[in-house]
Design an enzyme around this catalytic site. Structure first.
Site, mmCIF file in Angstrom:
data_model
loop_
_atom_site.group_PDB
_atom_site.id
_atom_site.type_symbol
_atom_site.label_atom_id
_atom_site.label_comp_id
_atom_site.label_asym_id
_atom_site.label_seq_id
_atom_site.Cartn_x
_atom_site.Cartn_y
_atom_site.Cartn_z
ATOM 1 N N LYS A 117 -21.305 17.383 -41.448
ATOM 2 C CA LYS A 117 -20.445 18.035 -42.443
ATOM 3 C C LYS A 117 -20.864 19.497 -42.639
ATOM 4 O O LYS A 117 -22.040 19.800 -42.837
ATOM 5 C CB LYS A 117 -20.524 17.261 -43.765
ATOM 6 C CG LYS A 117 -19.550 17.769 -44.809
ATOM 7 C CD LYS A 117 -19.263 16.720 -45.868
ATOM 8 C CE LYS A 117 -18.588 17.352 -47.068
ATOM 9 N NZ LYS A 117 -18.096 16.389 -48.044
ATOM 10 N N ARG A 166 -15.732 4.125 -38.067
ATOM 11 C CA ARG A 166 -16.473 2.977 -37.513
ATOM 12 C C ARG A 166 -16.827 3.226 -36.061
ATOM 13 O O ARG A 166 -17.834 2.780 -35.570
ATOM 14 C CB ARG A 166 -15.645 1.696 -37.671
ATOM 15 C CG ARG A 166 -15.681 1.174 -39.108
ATOM 16 C CD ARG A 166 -15.009 -0.161 -39.221
ATOM 17 N NE ARG A 166 -13.569 -0.006 -39.121
ATOM 18 C CZ ARG A 166 -12.779 -0.707 -38.315
ATOM 19 N NH1 ARG A 166 -13.292 -1.617 -37.539
ATOM 20 N NH2 ARG A 166 -11.475 -0.489 -38.290
ATOM 21 N N ARG A 200 -17.157 15.750 -54.361
ATOM 22 C CA ARG A 200 -16.123 14.739 -54.666
ATOM 23 C C ARG A 200 -16.773 13.446 -55.097
ATOM 24 O O ARG A 200 -17.915 13.169 -54.784
ATOM 25 C CB ARG A 200 -15.264 14.493 -53.422
ATOM 26 C CG ARG A 200 -14.297 15.614 -53.114
ATOM 27 C CD ARG A 200 -13.539 15.332 -51.829
ATOM 28 N NE ARG A 200 -12.685 14.162 -51.960
ATOM 29 C CZ ARG A 200 -12.704 13.123 -51.111
ATOM 30 N NH1 ARG A 200 -13.536 13.092 -50.104
ATOM 31 N NH2 ARG A 200 -11.892 12.109 -51.290
HETATM 32 C C1 BTN Z 1 -17.313 17.572 -51.411
HETATM 33 O O1 BTN Z 1 -17.146 17.601 -50.197
HETATM 34 O O2 BTN Z 1 -17.885 16.618 -51.955
HETATM 35 C C2 BTN Z 1 -16.801 18.712 -52.256
HETATM 36 C C3 BTN Z 1 -17.818 19.810 -52.394
HETATM 37 C C4 BTN Z 1 -17.323 20.991 -53.199
HETATM 38 C C5 BTN Z 1 -18.429 21.985 -53.464
HETATM 39 C C6 BTN Z 1 -17.924 23.247 -54.083
HETATM 40 S S1 BTN Z 1 -19.167 24.514 -54.143
HETATM 41 C C7 BTN Z 1 -18.143 25.480 -55.161
HETATM 42 C C8 BTN Z 1 -17.496 24.542 -56.149
HETATM 43 N N1 BTN Z 1 -18.355 24.316 -57.275
HETATM 44 C C9 BTN Z 1 -18.771 23.050 -57.346
HETATM 45 O O3 BTN Z 1 -19.533 22.594 -58.222
HETATM 46 N N2 BTN Z 1 -18.252 22.339 -56.347
HETATM 47 C C10 BTN Z 1 -17.402 23.148 -55.507
#
Ligand code: BTN
Length: 331
Positions: A194, A328, A129
């Site tokens: 995470k 926080r 993201r």
């Molecule tokens: C995040 O938390 O930032 C989102 C991560 C999403 C990762 C997945 S892996 C499969 C799909 N292909 C990608 O390039 N991204 C998502």
């Protein structure tokens, strides 16, 4: 870059974690021992740890657990098996979301509902993201993307990524990964680390039909060297006690996402709200939400029926429909 067919053959052979001599591998691939040495070097560069011992040959310590479309199909729920008409497993790819978006552009035609999912052993440009990179080492995680058409357009997908997060948590929990929780909007956490993330790409018209590419990444058994590249505290399924085969994990995720999508189409995010609340780890916490570069401090009071975060701030109650949360105070 190595040919996918070569990688597939080597991965299958080395999956057992045993030593295989250069001549055995050469025989399998129709190559000289010198060429095998070069391939092993390239395989290492693809993120697979390969040990070479004189007189014994090569092995992948701990073995590999290769993805296999046939096995994934076998584990699917009956309804999901009927829906997924094409499950593509690739070895090394830029990003499964990019691949699925290409599929949408090149293959899907009006009126065809989807049924396509793409999985990869490794992503060279895994996308997270907010423009981040998703670290995607070979064979140590699950990276998958599912295509779904929404006839009612963009308005119908509000809260979709939150509902996907719920189904991922349910799957991890069902496989023995207790204690997983959701950090709004859709980060999957265990403790303060995470475990997985979701990226939904959308294409189409605001009013007409639109197509969502739902990307899910869940860390399975990340090697420490790859983990060092991750920019925040992380964990993986092995560390939280999930010992399942990655094909089973992938299959459960596909089935869970499919079943969620059927309900989501009928009811929208409201259908997933009670389950979201069960995994909600933010309510009651003091947080800062970054909304387009503006930091808002407040205490989380839950989420509403559209999936927006409800924040009690010093200037009253605010709703955030997008943003990045930092906690926080964890207690
Ligand atoms: C995040 O938390 O930032 C989102 C991560 C999403 C990762 C997945 S892996 C499969 C799909 N292909 C990608 O390039 N991204 C998502």
């Amino acid at each position: 870059m190595l040919k996918s067919v070569t990688v597939t053959a080597i991965v299958k052979l080395m999956a057992d974690g045993q030593f295989h001599s250069g001549s055995e591998i050469g025989h399998l691939l129709g190559l000289s021992r010198a060429a095998v040495w070069k391939i092993m070097k390239s395989i290492r560069e693809n993120g697979i740890s390969v040990e070479a011992v004189n007189g014994k040959g090569y092995r992948v310590p701990g073995g590999l657990d290769p993805l296999d479309a046939t096995v994934i199909c076998q584990f699917l729920s009956p309804d999901a098996r009927r829906y997924f008409t094409q499950i593509e497993v690739v070895q090394v790819i830029e990003s499964t979301n990019t691949r699925a978006s290409e599929y949408v552009r090149n293959v899907m035609v009006d009126g065809v509902a989807g049924g396509y999912a793409c999985l990869a052993e490794q992503q060279t440009h895994g996308r997270g993201r907010r423009g981040r990179t998703w670290v995607s080492p070979f064979g140590r995680s699950v990276y998958l993307s599912v295509v779904w058409r929404f006839e009612a357009g963009f308005s119908a997908i509000q809260g979709l990524s939150l509902a996907v997060g719920v189904s991922v948590c349910e799957v991890v929990e069902s496989l023995g990964g207790g204690g997983v929780w959701l950090k709004w909007p859709n980060d999957i956490y265990h403790g303060q680390q995470k475990l997985g993330g979701i990226l939904v790409d959308v294409a189409g018209d605001a009013d007409g039909s639109c197509i969502a590419v739902i990307g899910v990444g869940v860390n399975a058994d990340i090697p420490e060297d790859a983990g060092a590249e991750i920019d925040k505290p992380w964990t993986d399924m092995a560390k939280i006690g999930v010992r399942a085969d990655r094909n089973l994990v992938a299959s459960r995720l596909l089935s869970g996402i499919f079943e969620m999508l059927v309900v989501f189409e009928r009811e929208g995010f409201v259908g997933a709200l009670p389950a979201w609340k069960r995994f909600d780890g933010l309510t009651g916490k003091a947080v800062t939400v970054d909304v387009g570069g503006v930091a808002i401090n407040g205490d989380v009071a839950g989420i509403d029926s559209s999936g927006a975060l409800i924040l009690d701030t010093s200037s009253g109650r605010k709703l955030c429909s997008a943003g990045e949360v930092s906690i926080r105070c964890w207690s």
